[in-house]
Design a protein around this motif. Structure first.
Motif, mmCIF file in Angstrom:
data_model
loop_
_atom_site.group_PDB
_atom_site.id
_atom_site.type_symbol
_atom_site.label_atom_id
_atom_site.label_comp_id
_atom_site.label_asym_id
_atom_site.label_seq_id
_atom_site.Cartn_x
_atom_site.Cartn_y
_atom_site.Cartn_z
ATOM 1 N N MET A 1 31.516 55.479 42.613
ATOM 2 C CA MET A 1 32.480 56.046 41.699
ATOM 3 C C MET A 1 33.141 54.909 40.936
ATOM 4 S SD MET A 1 35.099 58.924 42.572
ATOM 5 C CE MET A 1 36.762 58.956 42.190
ATOM 6 N N ALA A 2 33.276 55.081 39.674
ATOM 7 C CA ALA A 2 33.833 54.039 38.829
ATOM 8 C C ALA A 2 35.346 53.967 38.980
ATOM 9 C CB ALA A 2 33.490 54.309 37.372
ATOM 10 N N VAL A 3 35.876 52.801 38.822
ATOM 11 C CA VAL A 3 37.310 52.601 38.864
ATOM 12 C C VAL A 3 37.794 52.500 37.424
ATOM 13 C CG1 VAL A 3 39.162 51.079 39.609
ATOM 14 C CG2 VAL A 3 37.171 51.415 41.068
ATOM 15 N N PHE A 4 38.743 53.365 37.077
ATOM 16 C CA PHE A 4 39.250 53.385 35.715
ATOM 17 C C PHE A 4 40.499 52.527 35.628
ATOM 18 C CE2 PHE A 4 36.919 57.280 36.318
ATOM 19 C CZ PHE A 4 36.141 57.326 35.177
ATOM 20 N N THR A 5 40.401 51.480 34.885
ATOM 21 C CA THR A 5 41.582 50.654 34.662
ATOM 22 C C THR A 5 41.806 50.565 33.165
ATOM 23 O OG1 THR A 5 40.235 48.653 34.696
ATOM 24 C CG2 THR A 5 41.315 49.269 36.751
ATOM 25 N N ALA A 6 43.037 50.598 32.806
ATOM 26 C CA ALA A 6 43.403 50.503 31.404
ATOM 27 C C ALA A 6 44.327 49.307 31.244
ATOM 28 C CB ALA A 6 44.101 51.773 30.963
ATOM 29 N N PRO A 7 44.436 48.793 30.052
ATOM 30 C CA PRO A 7 45.335 47.656 29.851
ATOM 31 C C PRO A 7 46.755 48.021 30.259
ATOM 32 C CG PRO A 7 44.110 48.143 27.862
ATOM 33 C CD PRO A 7 43.769 49.192 28.850
ATOM 34 N N ARG A 8 47.367 47.159 31.023
ATOM 35 C CA ARG A 8 48.727 47.404 31.478
ATOM 36 C C ARG A 8 49.643 46.367 30.839
ATOM 37 N NH1 ARG A 8 50.034 51.412 35.274
ATOM 38 N NH2 ARG A 8 48.112 52.251 36.070
ATOM 39 N N PRO A 9 50.898 46.711 30.703
ATOM 40 C CA PRO A 9 51.824 45.733 30.114
ATOM 41 C C PRO A 9 52.001 44.517 31.028
ATOM 42 C CG PRO A 9 53.008 47.643 30.945
ATOM 43 C CD PRO A 9 51.551 47.957 31.052
ATOM 44 N N VAL A 10 52.214 43.396 30.403
ATOM 45 C CA VAL A 10 52.406 42.155 31.156
ATOM 46 C C VAL A 10 53.826 42.154 31.694
ATOM 47 C CG1 VAL A 10 52.449 39.649 31.012
ATOM 48 C CG2 VAL A 10 50.758 40.947 29.712
ATOM 49 N N ILE A 11 53.943 41.884 32.982
ATOM 50 C CA ILE A 11 55.275 41.804 33.581
ATOM 51 C C ILE A 11 55.638 40.338 33.774
ATOM 52 C CG2 ILE A 11 55.163 44.059 34.673
ATOM 53 C CD1 ILE A 11 54.395 42.729 37.271
ATOM 54 N N ALA A 12 56.674 40.063 34.482
ATOM 55 C CA ALA A 12 57.199 38.705 34.642
ATOM 56 C C ALA A 12 56.131 37.709 35.089
ATOM 57 C CB ALA A 12 58.348 38.718 35.653
ATOM 58 N N ARG A 21 44.478 53.473 36.957
ATOM 59 C CA ARG A 21 45.111 54.701 36.518
ATOM 60 C C ARG A 21 44.317 55.907 37.000
ATOM 61 N NH1 ARG A 21 48.027 54.509 30.873
ATOM 62 N NH2 ARG A 21 48.934 52.452 31.027
ATOM 63 N N ASN A 22 45.008 56.993 37.235
ATOM 64 C CA ASN A 22 44.359 58.234 37.624
ATOM 65 C C ASN A 22 43.756 58.863 36.363
ATOM 66 O OD1 ASN A 22 43.612 60.742 38.490
ATOM 67 N ND2 ASN A 22 45.524 61.175 39.560
ATOM 68 N N PRO A 23 42.429 59.021 36.290
ATOM 69 C CA PRO A 23 41.797 59.535 35.070
ATOM 70 C C PRO A 23 42.070 61.012 34.823
ATOM 71 C CG PRO A 23 40.171 59.313 36.791
ATOM 72 C CD PRO A 23 41.443 58.719 37.320
ATOM 73 N N LEU A 24 42.598 61.733 35.808
ATOM 74 C CA LEU A 24 42.833 63.166 35.636
ATOM 75 C C LEU A 24 44.222 63.478 35.095
ATOM 76 C CD1 LEU A 24 41.256 64.346 38.994
ATOM 77 C CD2 LEU A 24 40.174 64.179 36.757
ATOM 78 N N VAL A 25 45.105 62.502 35.103
ATOM 79 C CA VAL A 25 46.475 62.762 34.677
ATOM 80 C C VAL A 25 46.583 62.915 33.164
ATOM 81 C CG1 VAL A 25 48.805 61.797 34.553
ATOM 82 C CG2 VAL A 25 47.519 61.694 36.669
ATOM 83 N N ALA A 26 46.003 62.022 32.411
ATOM 84 C CA ALA A 26 46.151 62.052 30.955
ATOM 85 C C ALA A 26 45.656 63.361 30.340
ATOM 86 C CB ALA A 26 45.446 60.859 30.328
ATOM 87 N N PRO A 27 44.455 63.861 30.671
ATOM 88 C CA PRO A 27 44.035 65.133 30.082
ATOM 89 C C PRO A 27 44.918 66.307 30.503
ATOM 90 C CG PRO A 27 42.147 64.016 31.057
ATOM 91 C CD PRO A 27 43.376 63.261 31.439
ATOM 92 N N SER A 28 45.429 66.260 31.728
ATOM 93 C CA SER A 28 46.241 67.377 32.201
ATOM 94 C C SER A 28 47.581 67.449 31.473
ATOM 95 C CB SER A 28 46.466 67.284 33.703
ATOM 96 O OG SER A 28 47.282 66.189 33.998
ATOM 97 N N LEU A 29 48.065 66.336 30.981
ATOM 98 C CA LEU A 29 49.329 66.346 30.259
ATOM 99 C C LEU A 29 49.210 67.036 28.908
ATOM 100 C CD1 LEU A 29 50.602 62.728 30.984
ATOM 101 C CD2 LEU A 29 51.369 64.858 32.026
ATOM 102 N N PHE A 30 48.015 67.099 28.350
ATOM 103 C CA PHE A 30 47.816 67.705 27.038
ATOM 104 C C PHE A 30 47.464 69.183 27.113
ATOM 105 C CE2 PHE A 30 46.931 63.194 26.281
ATOM 106 C CZ PHE A 30 47.873 62.957 25.298
ATOM 107 N N ARG A 31 47.162 69.693 28.305
ATOM 108 C CA ARG A 31 46.789 71.098 28.451
ATOM 109 C C ARG A 31 48.021 71.978 28.381
ATOM 110 N NH1 ARG A 31 43.427 69.482 33.275
ATOM 111 N NH2 ARG A 31 41.501 68.780 32.326
#
Length: 67
Positions: A1-12, A21-31
């Motif tokens: 299973m692939a690991v989905f990573t997206a660019p994250r903001p740079v912290i200290a 990131r959870n790949p199922l969260v983003a589509p569910s927010l638009f439904r």
């Protein structure tokens, strides 16, 4: 299973988040929630009324013809 990573903001001190990131969260927010087809309750009531009407008609025809 692939690991989905997206660019994250740079912290200290130049570190970034490493948690994928959870790949199922983003589509569910638009439904949008809503009804899925016609309501079953109305169909049930309608068939009940139709059955009652047909039984009355049958009883009436039996009474009219009689034994």
């Amino acid at each position: 299973m692939a690991v989905f990573t997206a660019p994250r903001p740079v912290i200290a001190k130049g570190k970034t988040y490493s948690k994928p990131r959870n790949p199922l969260v983003a589509p569910s927010l638009f439904r949008r929630a809503g009804s899925h087809g016609s309501p079953v309750q109305g169909q049930r009531q309608q068939t009940k009324q139709l059955l009652r009407f047909e039984l009355k008609q049958l009883a009436k025809s039996i009474d009219d013809n009689g034994p």
